[in-house]
Motif scaffolding. Structure first.
Motif, PDB file in Angstrom:
ATOM      1  N   GLN A 226     101.901  39.684  59.309  1.00 28.00           N
ATOM      2  CA  GLN A 226     101.158  38.594  59.473  1.00 28.00           C
ATOM      3  C   GLN A 226     101.064  37.750  58.330  1.00 28.00           C
ATOM      4  O   GLN A 226     101.312  38.095  57.228  1.00 28.00           O
ATOM      5  N   LEU A 227     101.176  36.367  58.293  1.00 31.97           N
ATOM      6  CA  LEU A 227     101.056  35.380  57.299  1.00 31.97           C
ATOM      7  C   LEU A 227     100.067  34.371  57.748  1.00 31.97           C
ATOM      8  O   LEU A 227     100.177  33.528  58.638  1.00 31.97           O
ATOM      9  N   GLN A 228      98.866  34.449  57.029  1.00 31.90           N
ATOM     10  CA  GLN A 228      97.892  33.611  57.234  1.00 31.90           C
ATOM     11  C   GLN A 228      97.701  32.519  56.139  1.00 31.90           C
ATOM     12  O   GLN A 228      97.630  32.979  54.881  1.00 31.90           O
ATOM     13  N   VAL A 229      97.423  31.219  56.446  1.00 35.79           N
ATOM     14  CA  VAL A 229      97.242  30.269  55.197  1.00 35.79           C
ATOM     15  C   VAL A 229      95.693  30.343  55.108  1.00 35.79           C
ATOM     16  O   VAL A 229      94.847  30.065  55.845  1.00 35.79           O
ATOM     17  N   GLU A 230      95.458  30.446  53.751  1.00 38.74           N
ATOM     18  CA  GLU A 230      94.038  30.439  53.524  1.00 38.74           C
ATOM     19  C   GLU A 230      93.587  28.914  52.832  1.00 38.74           C
ATOM     20  O   GLU A 230      92.376  28.788  53.117  1.00 38.74           O
ATOM     21  N   GLU A 231      94.591  28.383  52.196  1.00 41.12           N
ATOM     22  CA  GLU A 231      94.429  26.939  51.828  1.00 41.12           C
ATOM     23  C   GLU A 231      95.586  26.172  52.130  1.00 41.12           C
ATOM     24  O   GLU A 231      96.575  26.360  51.299  1.00 41.12           O
ATOM     25  N   ALA A 232      95.435  25.113  52.797  1.00 47.51           N
ATOM     26  CA  ALA A 232      96.630  24.456  53.208  1.00 47.51           C
ATOM     27  C   ALA A 232      96.891  23.254  51.922  1.00 47.51           C
ATOM     28  O   ALA A 232      95.889  22.574  51.537  1.00 47.51           O
ATOM     29  N   TRP A 233      98.053  22.980  51.709  1.00 49.12           N
ATOM     30  CA  TRP A 233      98.402  22.227  50.341  1.00 49.12           C
ATOM     31  C   TRP A 233      98.066  20.612  51.096  1.00 49.12           C
ATOM     32  O   TRP A 233      97.481  19.943  50.094  1.00 49.12           O
ATOM     33  N   ILE A 234      98.476  20.350  52.004  1.00 48.69           N
ATOM     34  CA  ILE A 234      98.250  18.890  52.689  1.00 48.69           C
ATOM     35  C   ILE A 234      96.596  18.820  52.923  1.00 48.69           C
ATOM     36  O   ILE A 234      96.133  17.510  52.775  1.00 48.69           O
ATOM     37  N   ASP A 235      95.703  19.815  53.052  1.00 51.19           N
ATOM     38  CA  ASP A 235      94.356  19.650  53.119  1.00 51.19           C
ATOM     39  C   ASP A 235      93.818  19.237  51.543  1.00 51.19           C
ATOM     40  O   ASP A 235      92.692  18.375  51.445  1.00 51.19           O
ATOM     41  N   VAL A 236      94.370  19.562  50.563  1.00 47.27           N
ATOM     42  CA  VAL A 236      94.059  19.162  49.268  1.00 47.27           C
ATOM     43  C   VAL A 236      94.734  17.890  48.701  1.00 47.27           C
ATOM     44  O   VAL A 236      94.065  17.222  48.163  1.00 47.27           O
ATOM     45  N   PHE A 237      95.954  17.985  48.628  1.00 50.39           N
ATOM     46  CA  PHE A 237      96.800  16.776  48.160  1.00 50.39           C
ATOM     47  C   PHE A 237      97.411  15.863  49.238  1.00 50.39           C
ATOM     48  O   PHE A 237      98.278  14.952  48.730  1.00 50.39           O
ATOM     49  N   GLY A 238      97.119  16.000  50.462  1.00 54.02           N
ATOM     50  CA  GLY A 238      97.766  14.832  51.395  1.00 54.02           C
ATOM     51  C   GLY A 238      99.190  15.090  51.633  1.00 54.02           C
ATOM     52  O   GLY A 238      99.602  16.189  51.491  1.00 54.02           O
ATOM     53  N   LYS A 239      99.730  13.919  51.433  1.00 51.38           N
ATOM     54  CA  LYS A 239     101.174  13.967  51.776  1.00 51.38           C
ATOM     55  C   LYS A 239     102.237  13.931  50.454  1.00 51.38           C
ATOM     56  O   LYS A 239     103.246  13.855  50.648  1.00 51.38           O
ATOM     57  N   ALA A 240     101.392  14.473  49.226  1.00 49.37           N
ATOM     58  CA  ALA A 240     102.097  14.620  47.918  1.00 49.37           C
ATOM     59  C   ALA A 240     103.117  15.716  47.982  1.00 49.37           C
ATOM     60  O   ALA A 240     102.673  16.625  48.869  1.00 49.37           O
ATOM     61  N   THR A 241     104.287  15.600  47.652  1.00 51.01           N
ATOM     62  CA  THR A 241     105.274  16.559  47.695  1.00 51.01           C
ATOM     63  C   THR A 241     104.976  17.807  46.810  1.00 51.01           C
ATOM     64  O   THR A 241     104.750  17.528  45.732  1.00 51.01           O
ATOM     65  N   PHE A 242     105.147  19.003  47.162  1.00 55.51           N
ATOM     66  CA  PHE A 242     104.935  20.184  46.154  1.00 55.51           C
ATOM     67  C   PHE A 242     106.194  20.642  45.613  1.00 55.51           C
ATOM     68  O   PHE A 242     107.211  20.843  46.001  1.00 55.51           O
ATOM     69  N   LEU A 243     106.214  20.408  44.326  1.00 55.71           N
ATOM     70  CA  LEU A 243     107.028  20.652  43.105  1.00 55.71           C
ATOM     71  C   LEU A 243     106.623  21.466  42.437  1.00 55.71           C
ATOM     72  O   LEU A 243     105.808  21.176  41.354  1.00 55.71           O
TER      73      LEU A 243
END
Length: 538
Positions: A88-105
């Motif tokens: 199982q792979l469950q998302v606890e906090e989505a990147w897009i919910d915090v930083f929107g469309k900013a690219t994760f680097l």
């Protein structure tokens, strides 16, 4: 995670791991994906998504880079490392919910050079400044023997980025006051954040921040202050047992600032009155290297010049307040190995001196601060200068500074006018000509031998060096020279080649030629210091 010392039976256990941030992913084949994970303590793990898992889920759509996830699966030994065969792979906090469309680097080099698990002892500070100032800020910290833990780039897609320089602070309050008393740092450091706890998710960080605000505060950075560690095993601090207090007035500061509104709204919902002035406590929230840091300080500890910025255009036009100017008199000498403890006593002494200082007008231009910084850092001995030549003097920033430092004669050369006081200082002679036109007359003056030659004109480095070469006969042997090289070229490699070529050319007529990058320099210029050759034969 190292696999040494783990038996085969232990390695086949079914586990559930949470608060893991997805830092990279790799498709090995159609039947196998690898997901790189990093926990809040900086340790890494690996989730293996095999064919049986991918039959029941779309791997690419169930998570994204930057998400915080919870993994359930079977431990496996792969070489000398542990991995988890994901069920199982469950998302606890989505990147897009915090930083929107900013690219994760994810900055692996910065995170691994001094990983967060080494930050457990004592408090830490993050200094926010323009990204262009990061190298100069690091050099300044090195001069002051202050340990730098790393440089943080914010999550943003903006043209003018800001960065954070993380410092170890045995006494966070004293170090903050020392920074506020250092006029050079005060011009470039925008904010200071106290870092006390680490959390994996934004919701956990806001819980920890609320709990800290409800607890009685010791002095920030004191030995009994909370270390930079997770609030509990899950990274969430509980507020259930915190004593209820009267409504506090809180100022919320976040890095990057995109987090500030969410943090402000959350604290307001929890009963805190949040506003930018007249506050009791400063709540700090920072995202860096895949986790969040929080800290709380009182206004008495962290208020002052670094946070009480002028709020109106007229306030900014008036320049630094008397109290700030007084603290800056000896401030640049107060940063020391103990984290700036001497600055506390110096600030108190200078506050009393502030009432005796004469009100002065703001500098005529920003160039004034270049010479002022050279003097503060003792890179140029202005006290030894009695006669100075200022080429490209308009609008008068360098000329006014030299007059303040007591030069008996200043020859300011520029076709444009100078913004001078009325009446103009008697020590200033303004030649409204180009240096090429003024040279014949100056060479005919008997006894003219300048101690200082400075040039801040807006021209290519080749012209700056050519004019200095022509003016060498006007200088004493060993005279101090301050030049500004401007980057007027469209490409970086052209600028670097021209800069180096002109430095080599300058060495034929000057000694001790070296570059200095000042806080007052723009990103497209540098300062060159040297001395006229001792020999009169050029």
């Amino acid at each position: 995670m190292e696999a040494s010392g783990i038996s085969h039976e232990e390695a086949m256990l079914r586990v559930e791991l949470g608060n893991l941030r997805v830092t990279h992913r790799q498709r090995f084949s159609k039947a196998m994906h690898f997901v790189g994970l990093r926990c809040v303590d900086g340790y890494t793990a690996e989730a293996v998504c095999k064919a049986d898992f991918m039959k029941i889920t779309q791997v690419n759509s169930c998570y994204r880079l930057g998400d915080v996830v919870r993994v359930v699966g079977i431990l496996e030994v792969r070489g000398n490392r542990l991995s988890v065969r994901a069920e199982q792979l469950q998302v606890e906090e989505a990147w897009i919910d915090v930083f929107g469309k900013a690219t994760f680097l994810f900055d692996w080099d910065a995170a691994n050079a001094n990983p967060p698990e080494r930050w457990a002892l004592g408090s830490a500070l993050l200094l926010q400044a323009a990204a262009a100032q990061s190298e100069r800020l690091l050099a300044r910290m090195a001069e002051s023997a202050i340990e730098v833990l790393g440089v943080v780039r914010p999550v943003a897609q903006v043209r003018h980025m800001e960065c954070g320089v993380v410092l170890r602070a045995s006494d966070a309050v004293a170090l903050t006051r020392a920074i506020g008393a250092d006029e050079l740092l005060l011009r470039v450091v925008q904010r200071v954040y106290l870092l006390e706890q680490r959390c994996a998710t934004l919701s956990a960080a806001l819980d920890a921040l609320g709990a800290s605000l409800r607890q009685p505060r010791a002095q920030a950075g004191a030995p009994n202050a909370a270390p930079l560690e997770p609030a509990d095993a899950s990274g969430v601090a509980s507020e259930a047992d915190a004593p209820q207090r009267a409504q506090q007035v809180v100022r919320c500061a976040a890095f990057p600032r995109t987090l500030e509104k969410r943090a402000t709204d959350t604290l307001h919902e929890r009963g805190f009155l949040v506003r930018p002035s007249n506050y009791d406590a400063l709540a700090c929230l920072v995202y860096m290297h895949g986790f969040y840091c929080v800290g709380v300080a009182t206004k008495e500890d962290f208020g002052g010049a670094l946070w009480e910025k002028p709020r109106t255009a007229s306030d900014r036009a008036e320049g630094p307040s008397e109290q700030k100017r007084a603290r800056a008199v000896h401030g640049s000498q107060q940063l020391s190995e103990d984290g700036g403890g001497a600055a506390v006593e110096a600030a108190a002494h200078n506050d009393s001196a502030a009432t005796r200082m004469r009100q002065t007008s703001a500098p005529v231009c920003r160039a004034y601060y270049k010479l002022k910084e050279l003097g503060s850092r003792e890179l140029v001995a202005f006290s030894d200068c009695s006669v100075a030549i200022d080429v490209g003097a308009s609008p008068g920033g360098w000329t006014s500074y030299l007059a303040e430092r007591g030069c008996s004669k200043i020859i300011a050369i520029d076709p444009a006018e100078l913004r001078q006081t009325e009446p103009p200082p008697p020590c200033v002679e303004h030649l409204r000509q180009k240096l090429q036109d003024a040279l014949p007359g100056l060479l005919q003056r008997k006894g003219l031998a300048a101690d200082l030659y400075c040039c801040d004109m807006n021209a290519a480095p080749s012209l700056v060096v050519e004019l200095f070469t022509q003016a060498v006969p006007l200088l004493k042997p060993g005279a101090q020279v301050v030049l500004t090289f401007k980057n007027v070229y469209p490409k970086k490699r052209v600028w670097e080649a021209e800069r180096d070529a002109q430095l080599d050319r300058l060495r034929s007529v000057a000694d001790d030629v070296h570059l200095v990058q000042l806080f007052a320099n723009t990103p497209r210029e540098c300062t060159v210091l040297c001395r006229a050759k001792q020999s009169t034969e050029q």
